[in-house]
Design an enzyme around this catalytic site. Sequence first.
Site, PDB file in Angstrom:
ATOM      1  N   GLY A 132       2.507 -13.209 -25.882  1.00  0.00           N
ATOM      2  CA  GLY A 132       2.858 -13.771 -27.181  1.00  0.00           C
ATOM      3  C   GLY A 132       2.257 -15.130 -27.485  1.00  0.00           C
ATOM      4  N   ASN A 180      -0.348 -15.713 -29.239  1.00  0.00           N
ATOM      5  CA  ASN A 180      -0.699 -15.734 -30.662  1.00  0.00           C
ATOM      6  C   ASN A 180       0.546 -15.881 -31.521  1.00  0.00           C
ATOM      7  OD1 ASN A 180      -3.647 -15.339 -31.454  1.00  0.00           O
ATOM      8  ND2 ASN A 180      -3.420 -13.946 -29.742  1.00  0.00           N
ATOM      9  N   MET A 193       0.285  -3.651 -28.421  1.00  0.00           N
ATOM     10  CA  MET A 193      -0.647  -2.697 -27.830  1.00  0.00           C
ATOM     11  C   MET A 193      -0.296  -1.237 -28.142  1.00  0.00           C
ATOM     12  SD  MET A 193      -2.551  -4.923 -26.753  1.00  0.00           S
ATOM     13  CE  MET A 193      -3.834  -4.148 -25.794  1.00  0.00           C
ATOM     14  N   LEU A 239      -0.212   2.141 -34.776  1.00  0.00           N
ATOM     15  CA  LEU A 239       0.781   2.502 -35.786  1.00  0.00           C
ATOM     16  C   LEU A 239       0.346   3.805 -36.454  1.00  0.00           C
ATOM     17  CD1 LEU A 239       1.186  -1.013 -37.456  1.00  0.00           C
ATOM     18  CD2 LEU A 239       2.564  -0.028 -35.601  1.00  0.00           C
ATOM     19  N   HIS A 275      -7.883  -9.177 -33.340  1.00  0.00           N
ATOM     20  CA  HIS A 275      -8.608  -8.384 -32.339  1.00  0.00           C
ATOM     21  C   HIS A 275      -9.622  -9.293 -31.655  1.00  0.00           C
ATOM     22  CE1 HIS A 275     -10.502  -4.886 -30.499  1.00  0.00           C
ATOM     23  NE2 HIS A 275     -11.656  -5.364 -30.890  1.00  0.00           N
ATOM     24  N   GLU A 303      -8.549 -17.865 -31.157  1.00  0.00           N
ATOM     25  CA  GLU A 303      -7.559 -16.961 -31.768  1.00  0.00           C
ATOM     26  C   GLU A 303      -6.383 -17.785 -32.301  1.00  0.00           C
ATOM     27  OE1 GLU A 303      -6.238 -13.593 -29.477  1.00  0.00           O
ATOM     28  OE2 GLU A 303      -8.149 -13.491 -28.437  1.00  0.00           O
TER      29      GLU A 303
HETATM   30  C1  GRF Z   1      -5.192 -11.466 -27.195  1.00  0.00           C
HETATM   31  O1  GRF Z   1      -6.500 -11.458 -26.668  1.00  0.00           O
HETATM   32  C2  GRF Z   1      -5.239 -10.787 -28.559  1.00  0.00           C
HETATM   33  O2  GRF Z   1      -6.486 -10.918 -29.196  1.00  0.00           O
HETATM   34  C3  GRF Z   1      -5.000  -9.372 -28.214  1.00  0.00           C
HETATM   35  O3  GRF Z   1      -3.979  -9.429 -27.237  1.00  0.00           O
HETATM   36  C4  GRF Z   1      -4.286 -10.542 -26.361  1.00  0.00           C
HETATM   37  C5  GRF Z   1      -3.012 -11.202 -25.868  1.00  0.00           C
HETATM   38  O4  GRF Z   1      -2.418 -11.851 -26.932  1.00  0.00           O
HETATM   39  N1  GRF Z   1      -4.626  -8.630 -29.383  1.00  0.00           N
HETATM   40  P1  GRF Z   1      -1.035 -12.691 -26.793  1.00  0.00           P
HETATM   41  O5  GRF Z   1      -1.247 -13.804 -25.771  1.00  0.00           O
HETATM   42  O6  GRF Z   1       0.041 -11.725 -26.327  1.00  0.00           O
HETATM   43  O7  GRF Z   1      -0.819 -13.218 -28.170  1.00  0.00           O
END
Ligand code: GRF
Length: 203
Positions: free
Chosen positions: A11, A13, A89, A92, A108, A173
């Site tokens: 998490g 992001n 992950m 949908l 992404h 990101e």
């Molecule tokens: C990140 O590289 C994101 O781009 C991908 O999942 C990875 C982990 O993201 N979708 P986070 O640390 O769980 O936000």
Amino acid sequence: KRVVVFISGGGSNMLSLATAAVEPDFPAEIIAVITDKADAGGLAKAAALGIPTSSFVRKDFTSKEAHEAAILAELDRLAPDIICLAGYMRLLSSAFIQRHRGRILNIHPSLLPLFPGLHTHQRALDAGMKLAGCTVHFVTEGMDDGPIVAQAAVPIIAGDTAETLAARVLTVEHKIYPLALRLVAEGKVEMKDGRAVSYALGE
Ligand code: GRF
């Protein structure tokens, strides 16, 4: 604007979105975090920020449809304006995407349309790329192929591994997702007829 963030893992992001959203001038608030993994590391991060969380563990449901139905019911209760997938992950269904068409964003870790799918950093290295990066896009039925809202690039450095490159991409990101969410929340970018349309970005 009301935002729900979907996570499956650490998490980071989600945390960058939530951190940006506490700024008084930010045009969105993170009203909840939803996950499909009861042990997602991001749950503790959300709870520490006082953001309500709910877990929908796939194996607790008899089918993908039942799993999604439970999540959709929670979304109907939360009534978000925007859904941000952030390290979520799970694909949908088109029914889910139709229900929230134009409201779902995803980040992404590649410069789409290059390298949709998994193992993006290793694939960029294997292809001899000199640039890598990440993309925030509207989610459509296809995987990682919706209209692009924002992108950020980083250099690939001699000796990079997938891990060193992933770490470098992750830092951008965390910058580009809050920027993209701001643009969508302010109505400066929206999905129209399957395209990302920008309005008066100069202002
Ligand atoms: C990140 O590289 C994101 O781009 C991908 O999942 C990875 C982990 O993201 N979708 P986070 O640390 O769980 O936000």
